[in-house]
Design an enzyme around this catalytic site. Structure first.
Site, PDB file in Angstrom:
ATOM      1  N   GLY A  46      58.283 -17.983 -49.959  1.00 59.69           N
ATOM      2  CA  GLY A  46      58.007 -16.757 -50.697  1.00 59.69           C
ATOM      3  C   GLY A  46      56.964 -17.023 -51.768  1.00 59.69           C
ATOM      4  CD  GLN A  51      55.103 -18.017 -57.217  1.00 54.41           C
ATOM      5  OE1 GLN A  51      55.487 -17.237 -56.351  1.00 54.41           O
ATOM      6  NE2 GLN A  51      55.506 -19.276 -57.246  1.00 54.41           N
ATOM      7  CB  CYS A  94      59.855 -22.255 -57.979  1.00 52.28           C
ATOM      8  SG  CYS A  94      58.619 -21.033 -58.413  1.00 52.28           S
ATOM      9  CG  LEU A  95      55.594 -22.523 -53.327  1.00 55.91           C
ATOM     10  CD1 LEU A  95      54.745 -21.530 -52.547  1.00 55.91           C
ATOM     11  CD2 LEU A  95      55.541 -23.898 -52.667  1.00 55.91           C
ATOM     12  CG  HIS A 136      62.905 -17.508 -56.522  1.00 56.37           C
ATOM     13  ND1 HIS A 136      63.335 -18.759 -56.903  1.00 56.37           N
ATOM     14  CD2 HIS A 136      61.557 -17.545 -56.638  1.00 56.37           C
ATOM     15  CE1 HIS A 136      62.296 -19.498 -57.247  1.00 56.37           C
ATOM     16  NE2 HIS A 136      61.196 -18.786 -57.081  1.00 56.37           N
ATOM     17  CD  GLU A 137      59.135 -15.499 -54.188  1.00 55.88           C
ATOM     18  OE1 GLU A 137      58.198 -15.387 -54.997  1.00 55.88           O
ATOM     19  OE2 GLU A 137      59.529 -16.610 -53.785  1.00 55.88           O
ATOM     20  CG  HIS A 140      57.879 -15.649 -59.421  1.00 59.26           C
ATOM     21  ND1 HIS A 140      57.556 -16.671 -60.280  1.00 59.26           N
ATOM     22  CD2 HIS A 140      58.417 -16.246 -58.325  1.00 59.26           C
ATOM     23  CE1 HIS A 140      57.889 -17.842 -59.729  1.00 59.26           C
ATOM     24  NE2 HIS A 140      58.419 -17.607 -58.548  1.00 59.26           N
TER      25      HIS A 140
HETATM   26 ZN    ZN Z   1      59.124 -19.124 -57.354  1.00 58.37          ZN
END
Ligand code: ZN
Length: 172
Positions: A46, A51, A94-95, A136-137, A140
Site C-alpha cells: 500500500g 509518501q 511501512c515504506l 494504515h494508509e 497517512h
Molecule cells: Zn505506511
C-alpha cells in the site's frame, strides 16, 4: 509511469494532512500509476500519495501481488463509514519507516466509501489484512504513522534507528 522516491520518517511532509481531490482526471490517474509502480518496486502492499511528497487524499493498494497476480486497488478521497468493535492485530511495517515493525491493534472490519481510478463512487467492506492495510494508509492522509501508536520510548528508539540509517547524511 515512473518510480518516485519514497519519503521516510522523520520528515515533516509525512505529518501533513492531505487535501481532498476535486476530480479524478488525467493528472490524478498519472499520479496513481506512478504510485503503483513505486509501491511494487519497493515491494510494498500500500502507498499513500503523501509518501511520494504529494499531499492529496489518494491511496493505492495491492495486498496479494507477491503471489503472482496483480490486482491493484485505487482509493481517492476515502472515508471510513463504519468500524467493527472487534479488533485484530497485525505486525505492521511501512515504506516510510524502513525495516521497522510493530504489532498494531485496529478494528478488524471497516466500510470505506471512495472514488476509484475512473472517479466512480464505490463502497468496500474490508476485513482481515485488507481492513488493516486501508486503515494504515488512511492514517497517512491525516499525517499519522503506525509508530505513533507505540509507547514514547519505543517510538523514540525507532526514530533514533531511522536517523542513524538515513543515507543522505554527509560530512565534508
Ligand atoms: Zn505506511
Amino acid at each position: 509511469m515512473s518510480i518516485k522516491k519514497i519519503i521516510t520518517e522523520p520528515n515533516k511532509i509525512l505529518r501533513q494532512v492531505s487535501e481532498p481531490v476535486e476530480k479524478v482526471g488525467k493528472s490524478e490517474q498519472d499520479l496513481m500509476d506512478d504510485m503503483l509502480d513505486t509501491m511494487y518496486h519497493a515491494k510494498g502492499i500500500g502507498l499513500a500519495a503523501v509518501q511520494i511528497g504529494v499531499p492529496k487524499r489518494i491511496i493505492v493498494m495491492d495486498i496479494n501481488w507477491s503471489n503472482g497476480e496483480k490486482n491493484p486497488l485505487y482509493f481517492v478521497n476515502p472515508v471510513i463509514k463504519n468500524r467493527d468493535n472487534n479488533k485484530s492485530i497485525y505486525e505492521e511495517g511501512c515504506l516510510s519507516v524502513p525495516n521497522q515493525f510493530a504489532q498494531i491493534e485496529r478494528p478488524s472490519k471497516c466500510k470505506i466509501e471512495y472514488l476509484n481510478y475512473k472517479g466512480e463512487k464505490k463502497i468496500l467492506n474490508a476485513d482481515g489484512l485488507l481492513a488493516t492495510c486501508i486503515q494504515h494508509e488512511m492514517d497517512h492522509l491525516e499525517g499519522i504513522l503506525f509508530i505513533d501508536y507505540l509507547s514514547k520510548l519505543k517510538k523514540g528508539m525507532i526514530i533514533k534507528k531511522l536517523l542513524k540509517n538515513k543515507p543522505d547524511r554527509i560530512v565534508v
